[in-house]
Motif scaffolding. Sequence first.
Motif, mmCIF file in Angstrom:
data_model
loop_
_atom_site.group_PDB
_atom_site.id
_atom_site.type_symbol
_atom_site.label_atom_id
_atom_site.label_comp_id
_atom_site.label_asym_id
_atom_site.label_seq_id
_atom_site.Cartn_x
_atom_site.Cartn_y
_atom_site.Cartn_z
ATOM 1 N N SER A 9 0.876 -1.169 0.000
ATOM 2 C CA SER A 9 0.000 0.000 0.000
ATOM 3 C C SER A 9 0.910 1.215 0.000
ATOM 4 O O SER A 9 1.901 1.244 0.737
ATOM 5 C CB SER A 9 -0.866 0.040 1.259
ATOM 6 N N LEU A 10 0.571 2.205 -0.814
ATOM 7 C CA LEU A 10 1.377 3.421 -0.889
ATOM 8 C C LEU A 10 0.563 4.593 -0.369
ATOM 9 O O LEU A 10 -0.539 4.854 -0.846
ATOM 10 C CB LEU A 10 1.810 3.689 -2.337
ATOM 11 N N ILE A 11 1.118 5.274 0.618
ATOM 12 C CA ILE A 11 0.529 6.494 1.167
ATOM 13 C C ILE A 11 1.468 7.644 0.808
ATOM 14 O O ILE A 11 2.648 7.583 1.117
ATOM 15 C CB ILE A 11 0.385 6.414 2.706
ATOM 16 N N VAL A 12 0.940 8.665 0.157
ATOM 17 C CA VAL A 12 1.731 9.841 -0.185
ATOM 18 C C VAL A 12 1.268 10.980 0.718
ATOM 19 O O VAL A 12 0.079 11.327 0.732
ATOM 20 C CB VAL A 12 1.572 10.211 -1.668
ATOM 21 N N LEU A 13 2.209 11.529 1.476
ATOM 22 C CA LEU A 13 1.890 12.588 2.424
ATOM 23 C C LEU A 13 2.260 13.948 1.830
ATOM 24 O O LEU A 13 3.437 14.216 1.568
ATOM 25 C CB LEU A 13 2.638 12.359 3.740
ATOM 26 N N PRO A 14 1.268 14.803 1.616
ATOM 27 C CA PRO A 14 1.528 16.105 1.002
ATOM 28 C C PRO A 14 2.370 17.013 1.892
ATOM 29 O O PRO A 14 2.194 17.057 3.107
ATOM 30 C CB PRO A 14 0.143 16.692 0.778
ATOM 31 N N GLY A 15 3.303 17.707 1.247
ATOM 32 C CA GLY A 15 4.107 18.702 1.941
ATOM 33 C C GLY A 15 5.252 18.167 2.771
ATOM 34 O O GLY A 15 5.982 18.942 3.380
ATOM 35 N N LEU A 16 5.439 16.850 2.788
ATOM 36 C CA LEU A 16 6.499 16.264 3.609
ATOM 37 C C LEU A 16 7.627 15.762 2.729
ATOM 38 O O LEU A 16 7.424 15.395 1.581
ATOM 39 C CB LEU A 16 5.957 15.124 4.470
ATOM 40 N N GLY A 17 8.836 15.739 3.320
ATOM 41 C CA GLY A 17 10.022 15.351 2.577
ATOM 42 C C GLY A 17 10.481 13.942 2.875
ATOM 43 O O GLY A 17 9.700 13.078 3.275
ATOM 44 N N HIS A 18 11.793 13.725 2.709
ATOM 45 C CA HIS A 18 12.380 12.391 2.818
ATOM 46 C C HIS A 18 12.270 11.816 4.229
ATOM 47 O O HIS A 18 12.146 10.605 4.392
ATOM 48 C CB HIS A 18 13.847 12.451 2.380
ATOM 49 N N GLU A 19 12.308 12.649 5.228
ATOM 50 C CA GLU A 19 12.208 12.168 6.611
ATOM 51 C C GLU A 19 10.854 12.562 7.192
ATOM 52 O O GLU A 19 10.750 13.177 8.250
ATOM 53 C CB GLU A 19 13.371 12.717 7.429
ATOM 54 N N CYS A 20 9.805 12.154 6.503
ATOM 55 C CA CYS A 20 8.451 12.555 6.899
ATOM 56 C C CYS A 20 8.107 12.077 8.311
ATOM 57 O O CYS A 20 7.329 12.725 9.007
ATOM 58 C CB CYS A 20 7.424 12.091 5.880
ATOM 59 N N PHE A 21 8.718 10.993 8.759
ATOM 60 C CA PHE A 21 8.466 10.497 10.118
ATOM 61 C C PHE A 21 8.971 11.467 11.177
ATOM 62 O O PHE A 21 8.488 11.463 12.303
ATOM 63 C CB PHE A 21 9.080 9.111 10.318
ATOM 64 N N LEU A 22 9.948 12.305 10.809
ATOM 65 C CA LEU A 22 10.426 13.346 11.728
ATOM 66 C C LEU A 22 9.652 14.645 11.537
ATOM 67 O O LEU A 22 9.451 15.394 12.489
ATOM 68 C CB LEU A 22 11.921 13.617 11.502
ATOM 69 N N GLU A 23 9.247 14.915 10.312
ATOM 70 C CA GLU A 23 8.567 16.162 9.985
ATOM 71 C C GLU A 23 7.145 16.214 10.533
ATOM 72 O O GLU A 23 6.677 17.272 10.940
ATOM 73 C CB GLU A 23 8.547 16.356 8.469
ATOM 74 N N ASP A 24 6.447 15.078 10.491
ATOM 75 C CA ASP A 24 5.074 15.016 11.002
ATOM 76 C C ASP A 24 4.828 13.636 11.608
ATOM 77 O O ASP A 24 4.112 12.812 11.044
ATOM 78 C CB ASP A 24 4.073 15.308 9.885
ATOM 79 N N PRO A 25 5.440 13.370 12.770
ATOM 80 C CA PRO A 25 5.328 12.034 13.356
ATOM 81 C C PRO A 25 3.890 11.629 13.671
ATOM 82 O O PRO A 25 3.547 10.451 13.555
ATOM 83 C CB PRO A 25 6.182 12.105 14.622
ATOM 84 N N ASP A 26 3.039 12.569 14.028
ATOM 85 C CA ASP A 26 1.657 12.214 14.343
ATOM 86 C C ASP A 26 0.942 11.668 13.107
ATOM 87 O O ASP A 26 0.210 10.680 13.185
ATOM 88 C CB ASP A 26 0.897 13.416 14.901
ATOM 89 N N ARG A 27 1.147 12.297 11.973
ATOM 90 C CA ARG A 27 0.506 11.839 10.734
ATOM 91 C C ARG A 27 1.047 10.478 10.324
ATOM 92 O O ARG A 27 0.293 9.573 9.958
ATOM 93 C CB ARG A 27 0.730 12.870 9.622
ATOM 94 N N VAL A 28 2.357 10.320 10.375
ATOM 95 C CA VAL A 28 2.962 9.041 10.004
ATOM 96 C C VAL A 28 2.486 7.941 10.952
ATOM 97 O O VAL A 28 2.095 6.858 10.515
ATOM 98 C CB VAL A 28 4.505 9.138 9.977
#
Length: 84
Positions: free
Chosen positions: A53-72
């Motif tokens: 399954s592929l989830i694409v998170l808008p506005g986030l970069g390569h380290e999206c788990f650090l940029e928006d941990p709640d969303r991830v």
Amino acid sequence: IATRAMARALAEADLREALASIRVPTLLIHGDADERAPLTVAEDLHRRIPTSSLIVLPGLGHECFLEDPDRVNAEVRAFLDRHV
């Protein structure tokens, strides 16, 4: 030195042929602002892993788990709720 050698080995390894053999549910999370790996990389992985399954998170970069941990974390929890 060991970390550098490990990073080089990972960068040089081409395991794309093995992706089709993955038989477990696999979550791919990609930030659409990732400058290191474009969305086409995630889309290729998604095509090659039959159970992905592929989830694409808008506005986030390569380290999206650090940029928006709640969303991830929310995406991971939702994925686990569907598959565990």
